[in-house]
Write a protein that holds these residues in place. Structure first.
Motif, PDB file in Angstrom:
ATOM      1  N   THR A  89      68.677  78.880  60.667  1.00  0.00           N
ATOM      2  CA  THR A  89      68.888  80.211  60.107  1.00  0.00           C
ATOM      3  C   THR A  89      70.187  80.823  60.622  1.00  0.00           C
ATOM      4  OG1 THR A  89      66.488  80.533  60.076  1.00  0.00           O
ATOM      5  CG2 THR A  89      67.824  82.496  59.822  1.00  0.00           C
ATOM      6  N   ALA A  90      70.913  81.496  59.707  1.00  0.00           N
ATOM      7  CA  ALA A  90      72.142  82.183  60.092  1.00  0.00           C
ATOM      8  C   ALA A  90      72.280  83.474  59.290  1.00  0.00           C
ATOM      9  CB  ALA A  90      73.357  81.295  59.853  1.00  0.00           C
ATOM     10  N   ARG A  91      72.903  84.447  59.920  1.00  0.00           N
ATOM     11  CA  ARG A  91      73.266  85.690  59.231  1.00  0.00           C
ATOM     12  C   ARG A  91      74.732  85.558  58.829  1.00  0.00           C
ATOM     13  NH1 ARG A  91      73.414  91.765  61.759  1.00  0.00           N
ATOM     14  NH2 ARG A  91      73.900  92.833  59.810  1.00  0.00           N
ATOM     15  N   VAL A  92      75.032  85.852  57.562  1.00  0.00           N
ATOM     16  CA  VAL A  92      76.365  85.656  57.007  1.00  0.00           C
ATOM     17  C   VAL A  92      76.828  86.950  56.336  1.00  0.00           C
ATOM     18  CG1 VAL A  92      77.733  84.287  55.390  1.00  0.00           C
ATOM     19  CG2 VAL A  92      75.847  83.212  56.625  1.00  0.00           C
TER      20      VAL A  92
ATOM     21  N   LEU B 192      70.598  83.197  55.671  1.00  0.00           N
ATOM     22  CA  LEU B 192      70.447  81.889  55.031  1.00  0.00           C
ATOM     23  C   LEU B 192      69.517  81.031  55.874  1.00  0.00           C
ATOM     24  CD1 LEU B 192      74.172  81.161  54.083  1.00  0.00           C
ATOM     25  CD2 LEU B 192      72.452  82.442  52.802  1.00  0.00           C
ATOM     26  N   ASP B 193      68.497  80.480  55.226  1.00  0.00           N
ATOM     27  CA  ASP B 193      67.542  79.582  55.878  1.00  0.00           C
ATOM     28  C   ASP B 193      67.655  78.210  55.231  1.00  0.00           C
ATOM     29  OD1 ASP B 193      65.874  81.224  57.766  1.00  0.00           O
ATOM     30  OD2 ASP B 193      65.611  82.409  55.939  1.00  0.00           O
ATOM     31  N   ALA B 194      67.929  77.188  56.047  1.00  0.00           N
ATOM     32  CA  ALA B 194      68.067  75.832  55.517  1.00  0.00           C
ATOM     33  C   ALA B 194      66.768  75.368  54.881  1.00  0.00           C
ATOM     34  CB  ALA B 194      68.473  74.868  56.629  1.00  0.00           C
TER      35      ALA B 194
ATOM     36  N   ALA C 239      67.751  78.987  51.397  1.00  0.00           N
ATOM     37  CA  ALA C 239      67.113  80.175  50.834  1.00  0.00           C
ATOM     38  C   ALA C 239      67.945  81.366  51.297  1.00  0.00           C
ATOM     39  CB  ALA C 239      65.679  80.285  51.325  1.00  0.00           C
ATOM     40  N   VAL C 240      68.119  82.340  50.410  1.00  0.00           N
ATOM     41  CA  VAL C 240      68.941  83.509  50.697  1.00  0.00           C
ATOM     42  C   VAL C 240      68.053  84.747  50.690  1.00  0.00           C
ATOM     43  CG1 VAL C 240      70.893  84.914  49.899  1.00  0.00           C
ATOM     44  CG2 VAL C 240      70.906  82.438  49.537  1.00  0.00           C
ATOM     45  N   SER C 241      68.221  85.590  51.724  1.00  0.00           N
ATOM     46  CA  SER C 241      67.544  86.889  51.744  1.00  0.00           C
ATOM     47  C   SER C 241      68.533  87.921  52.282  1.00  0.00           C
ATOM     48  CB  SER C 241      66.272  86.829  52.595  1.00  0.00           C
ATOM     49  OG  SER C 241      66.571  86.462  53.924  1.00  0.00           O
ATOM     50  N   GLY C 242      68.143  89.160  52.250  1.00  0.00           N
ATOM     51  CA  GLY C 242      69.034  90.241  52.660  1.00  0.00           C
ATOM     52  C   GLY C 242      69.459  91.025  51.435  1.00  0.00           C
ATOM     53  N   ASP C 243      70.763  91.227  51.262  1.00  0.00           N
ATOM     54  CA  ASP C 243      71.255  91.963  50.090  1.00  0.00           C
ATOM     55  C   ASP C 243      70.982  91.218  48.782  1.00  0.00           C
ATOM     56  OD1 ASP C 243      72.172  94.081  51.637  1.00  0.00           O
ATOM     57  OD2 ASP C 243      74.228  93.332  51.725  1.00  0.00           O
ATOM     58  N   LEU C 244      70.795  89.906  48.859  1.00  0.00           N
ATOM     59  CA  LEU C 244      70.433  89.075  47.722  1.00  0.00           C
ATOM     60  C   LEU C 244      69.187  88.281  48.090  1.00  0.00           C
ATOM     61  CD1 LEU C 244      73.920  87.407  46.995  1.00  0.00           C
ATOM     62  CD2 LEU C 244      73.010  89.491  45.954  1.00  0.00           C
ATOM     63  N   ASP C 245      68.370  87.950  47.108  1.00  0.00           N
ATOM     64  CA  ASP C 245      67.212  87.083  47.333  1.00  0.00           C
ATOM     65  C   ASP C 245      67.270  85.933  46.349  1.00  0.00           C
ATOM     66  OD1 ASP C 245      65.601  88.349  49.445  1.00  0.00           O
ATOM     67  OD2 ASP C 245      65.513  90.028  48.042  1.00  0.00           O
TER      68      ASP C 245
ATOM     69  N   PHE D   2      77.920  73.368  42.601  1.00  0.00           N
ATOM     70  CA  PHE D   2      77.365  74.530  43.279  1.00  0.00           C
ATOM     71  C   PHE D   2      76.501  75.291  42.288  1.00  0.00           C
ATOM     72  CE2 PHE D   2      77.490  79.056  44.118  1.00  0.00           C
ATOM     73  CZ  PHE D   2      77.244  79.142  45.477  1.00  0.00           C
ATOM     74  N   ALA D   3      75.287  75.664  42.710  1.00  0.00           N
ATOM     75  CA  ALA D   3      74.408  76.471  41.868  1.00  0.00           C
ATOM     76  C   ALA D   3      73.780  77.556  42.730  1.00  0.00           C
ATOM     77  CB  ALA D   3      73.323  75.612  41.231  1.00  0.00           C
ATOM     78  N   GLN D   4      73.626  78.737  42.150  1.00  0.00           N
ATOM     79  CA  GLN D   4      73.037  79.857  42.867  1.00  0.00           C
ATOM     80  C   GLN D   4      72.191  80.670  41.910  1.00  0.00           C
ATOM     81  OE1 GLN D   4      75.962  82.556  44.506  1.00  0.00           O
ATOM     82  NE2 GLN D   4      74.466  83.605  45.763  1.00  0.00           N
ATOM     83  N   GLU D   5      70.984  80.988  42.339  1.00  0.00           N
ATOM     84  CA  GLU D   5      70.085  81.867  41.590  1.00  0.00           C
ATOM     85  C   GLU D   5      69.668  82.957  42.550  1.00  0.00           C
ATOM     86  OE1 GLU D   5      68.798  81.601  38.402  1.00  0.00           O
ATOM     87  OE2 GLU D   5      69.830  79.724  37.917  1.00  0.00           O
ATOM     88  N   VAL D   6      70.023  84.202  42.232  1.00  0.00           N
ATOM     89  CA  VAL D   6      69.695  85.316  43.117  1.00  0.00           C
ATOM     90  C   VAL D   6      69.269  86.531  42.312  1.00  0.00           C
ATOM     91  CG1 VAL D   6      71.192  84.588  45.026  1.00  0.00           C
ATOM     92  CG2 VAL D   6      72.113  86.071  43.235  1.00  0.00           C
ATOM     93  N   SER D   7      68.553  87.414  42.986  1.00  0.00           N
ATOM     94  CA  SER D   7      68.227  88.707  42.407  1.00  0.00           C
ATOM     95  C   SER D   7      68.597  89.780  43.418  1.00  0.00           C
ATOM     96  CB  SER D   7      66.751  88.791  42.030  1.00  0.00           C
ATOM     97  OG  SER D   7      65.941  88.655  43.178  1.00  0.00           O
ATOM     98  N   VAL D   8      68.852  90.974  42.903  1.00  0.00           N
ATOM     99  CA  VAL D   8      69.201  92.119  43.734  1.00  0.00           C
ATOM    100  C   VAL D   8      68.380  93.306  43.272  1.00  0.00           C
ATOM    101  CG1 VAL D   8      71.546  91.322  44.219  1.00  0.00           C
ATOM    102  CG2 VAL D   8      71.142  92.791  42.252  1.00  0.00           C
TER     103      VAL D   8
END
Length: 148
Positions: free
Chosen positions: A50-53, A67-69, A80-86, A104-110
Motif C-alpha cells: 500500500t502507498a499514498r500517492v 493504491l493497494d497492490a 485498487a485505488v481509493s481516496g479522491d478516486l475509487d 494502461f487501463a483505469q476505471e474510477v468513480s468520484v
C-alpha cells in the motif's frame, strides 16, 4: 455516500524500447514514480502492498490517492485505488519487436466536489488525465531507454 457521482474509463497504449521485466519492475516500484513521472508529486509507503500517492497534472488540483497492490506479477500489474478516486488501475505488458507494449487501463468513480465539477468540466478533466498519461509515457521511456 449520496449525492453526485461520476465514472471515468481511461486507456492508453505505447511501446517502450526496454525488456518486459524492466518495464514491470519500474511500474511496480511506486516509491520511485516521482523520479520519472512528472505529475506524481509524492509517494509514501504505508505498508508492503500500500502507498499514498499525490498526483497533479495541468489543472490546479492535487489528487490524494491510496493504491493497494492487487497483482504484481507480469504480464498484468494492478492496483485498487481509493481516496479522491475509487476503482482500479491495470497495466498489461506484452513483449513486442523492439521492446514492451504497455496497455494502461483505469476505471474510477468520484463523488463530492470533483463529481459535481465533472458535470460541466468532463472534457477538461479527460484532457487533464491525457496530459498526466503523456507524462507517464515520456517519463517511462526516458527512464528505461536512457533518454533525458
Amino acid at each position: 455516500m449520496g449525492g453526485v457521482q461520476a465514472s471515468y474509463s481511461f486507456s492508453a497504449s505505447w511501446v517502450t524500447a526496454a525488456p518486459l521485466d524492466e518495464v514491470a519492475a519500474t511500474v511496480v516500484d511506486l516509491e520511485h514514480y516521482p523520479d520519472w513521472w512528472p505529475q506524481v508529486q509524492a509517494v509514501a509507503k504505508l505498508g508492503p502492498d500500500t502507498a499514498r500517492v499525490l498526483c497533479r497534472s495541468a489543472l490546479p488540483y492535487t489528487l490524494d490517492l491510496v493504491l493497494d497492490a492487487v497483482r504484481r506479477e507480469p504480464p498484468v500489474l494492478e492496483v485498487a485505488v481509493s481516496g479522491d478516486l475509487d476503482g482500479w488501475v491495470r497495466w498489461t505488458l506484452s513483449p513486442v519487436d523492439g521492446g514492451t507494449r504497455t496497455d494502461f487501463a483505469q476505471e474510477v468513480s468520484v463523488d463530492g466536489a470533483l463529481a459535481a465539477a465533472s458535470l460541466i468540466a468532463r472534457p477538461l478533466l479527460r484532457w487533464n488525465h491525457h496530459r498526466m498519461m503523456a507524462g507517464c509515457e515520456s517519463g517511462l521511456r526516458a527512464r528505461l531507454e536512457g533518454n533525458p
